[in-house]
Design a protein around this motif. Structure first.
Motif, PDB file in Angstrom:
ATOM      1  N   PRO A  68     -10.489  -8.482  -6.587  1.00 58.35           N
ATOM      2  CA  PRO A  68     -10.475  -8.333  -5.125  1.00 58.35           C
ATOM      3  C   PRO A  68     -11.076  -9.548  -4.404  1.00 58.35           C
ATOM      4  N   PRO A 107       0.806  -1.233   0.000  1.00 60.23           N
ATOM      5  CA  PRO A 107       0.000   0.000   0.000  1.00 60.23           C
ATOM      6  C   PRO A 107       0.831   1.272   0.000  1.00 60.23           C
ATOM      7  N   ALA A 130       0.524   4.581  -2.741  1.00 61.59           N
ATOM      8  CA  ALA A 130      -0.139   5.777  -2.224  1.00 61.59           C
ATOM      9  C   ALA A 130       0.220   7.005  -3.061  1.00 61.59           C
ATOM     10  N   LEU A 181      -7.444  -1.597  -6.874  1.00 61.35           N
ATOM     11  CA  LEU A 181      -7.687  -0.344  -7.575  1.00 61.35           C
ATOM     12  C   LEU A 181      -6.398   0.461  -7.691  1.00 61.35           C
ATOM     13  N   ALA A 182      -5.632   0.493  -6.600  1.00 68.12           N
ATOM     14  CA  ALA A 182      -4.392   1.269  -6.588  1.00 68.12           C
ATOM     15  C   ALA A 182      -3.375   0.718  -7.581  1.00 68.12           C
ATOM     16  N   ALA A 234     -12.526  -5.187   1.671  1.00 72.19           N
ATOM     17  CA  ALA A 234     -12.321  -3.738   1.502  1.00 72.19           C
ATOM     18  C   ALA A 234     -10.856  -3.421   1.228  1.00 72.19           C
ATOM     19  N   GLN A 235      -9.943  -4.059   1.979  1.00 75.34           N
ATOM     20  CA  GLN A 235      -8.517  -3.827   1.776  1.00 75.34           C
ATOM     21  C   GLN A 235      -8.079  -4.321   0.401  1.00 75.34           C
ATOM     22  N   CYS A 236      -8.591  -5.479   0.014  1.00 80.04           N
ATOM     23  CA  CYS A 236      -8.218  -6.038  -1.284  1.00 80.04           C
ATOM     24  C   CYS A 236      -8.719  -5.157  -2.427  1.00 80.04           C
ATOM     25  N   ARG A 237      -9.921  -4.635  -2.285  1.00 75.57           N
ATOM     26  CA  ARG A 237     -10.453  -3.729  -3.304  1.00 75.57           C
ATOM     27  C   ARG A 237      -9.584  -2.478  -3.439  1.00 75.57           C
ATOM     28  N   GLN A 238      -9.185  -1.946  -2.302  1.00 78.63           N
ATOM     29  CA  GLN A 238      -8.363  -0.733  -2.300  1.00 78.63           C
ATOM     30  C   GLN A 238      -7.033  -0.979  -2.996  1.00 78.63           C
ATOM     31  N   GLU A 239      -6.382  -2.105  -2.680  1.00 73.56           N
ATOM     32  CA  GLU A 239      -5.081  -2.402  -3.276  1.00 73.56           C
ATOM     33  C   GLU A 239      -5.194  -2.705  -4.769  1.00 73.56           C
TER      34      GLU A 239
END
Length: 267
Positions: free
Chosen positions: A207, A180, A184, A234-235, A227-232
């Motif tokens: 995700p 992450p 960022a 997407l990033a 939620a964490q997997c989706r965020q990563e």
């Protein structure tokens, strides 16, 4: 009505048996739900040994099938005495290959998975050592020797794919995890990788699939949360797009399929 007996598959070879097993398992994937009993019998080097195996097969259970890869012509001939059907890989194809190439096969066992080609074997060992040394960005000083650098989030399949490429193709494969913190804001490509464009490949995964993999490793953790997997995920999509790094979708691919697509994408 009684259920049909579980079929038995005997893998016979005067070498390691890897070729026989690979072929048999590949063929049987076409029979959904079939769960045979597997019996690997490698390094069969005498007629007496082969006859002992035939006796074991005769005693059951049945139905049974033999998949054989004997380079030795005498052992291939003895397969005629096998009490069950045989897929004789070498006999079925060597005669045809001899006609096509105009060469006589030497019937030497162990060449497919031995150290017959010393240079190729040494290359695979060197590649494996390189891959182990460059797993998860452990070393970057000589990463310029890499033929491919796989990038992706944690647990997207980078390490097993690199090891497969090294072991099977002698490829110098490295992987670089994108955590992450790396993803960022407007973080750019690490300086150690900037000279490797053309050898960088991003691995992307859904995700949901990523969460499932992580959950089996660290159950109930934030690391495994959807939620964490989706965020990563997407990033990393944004990162790969921004840096113009080719991407490979791996959600539904096996390690073997990923490795083949990596090689094809690199040309």
């Amino acid at each position: 009505m009684a259920e049909p007996a579980r079929p038995q598959v005997y893998l016979l070879s005067d070498g390691t048996g890897i070729t026989a097993e690979t072929l048999a398992r590949t063929l049987l994937t076409q029979f959904d739900g079939l769960q045979p009993g597997w019996h690997l019998r490698p390094f069969v080097r005498s007629e007496e040994h082969l006859e002992d195996i035939f006796e074991r097969i005769r005693s059951g259970p049945h139905p049974a099938l033999v998949v054989a890869t004997f380079a030795d012509a005498t052992l291939r001939a003895q397969l005629r005495d096998c009490p069950v059907p045989v897929l004789d890989i070498f006999s079925d194809h060597l005669d045809q290959l001899e006609q096509v190439f105009g060469y006589k096969a030497e019937s030497v066992s162990g060449r497919a998975h031995g150290i017959g080609d010393v240079a190729r074997y040494d290359r695979r060992i060197e590649a494996l050592n390189f891959t182990l040394a460059h797993d998860d960005g452990l070393a970057t000083g000589d990463i310029g020797h890499a033929e491919v650098v796989l990038m992706g989030v944690s647990r997207s399949g980078k390490t097993p794919t690199c090891l497969y490429l090294a072991m099977n193709y002698g490829m110098f494969a490295a992987n670089y995890p994108l955590i992450p913190e790396d993803l960022a804001g407007e973080t750019r490509l690490p300086s150690t990788l900037r000279g490797l464009r053309g050898r960088l490949l991003g691995m992307v995964i859904s995700p949901k699939r990523l969460a499932h993999i992580r959950e089996s490793r660290r159950p109930g953790s934030r690391y495994a949360s959807l939620a964490q997997c989706r965020q990563e995920c997407l990033a990393i999509d944004e990162f790969l797009y921004r840096e113009r790094i080719p991407r490979l979708e791996v959600t539904h691919l096996s390690v073997e399929e990923i490795a083949s697509r990596v090689r094809a994408q690199l040309g």
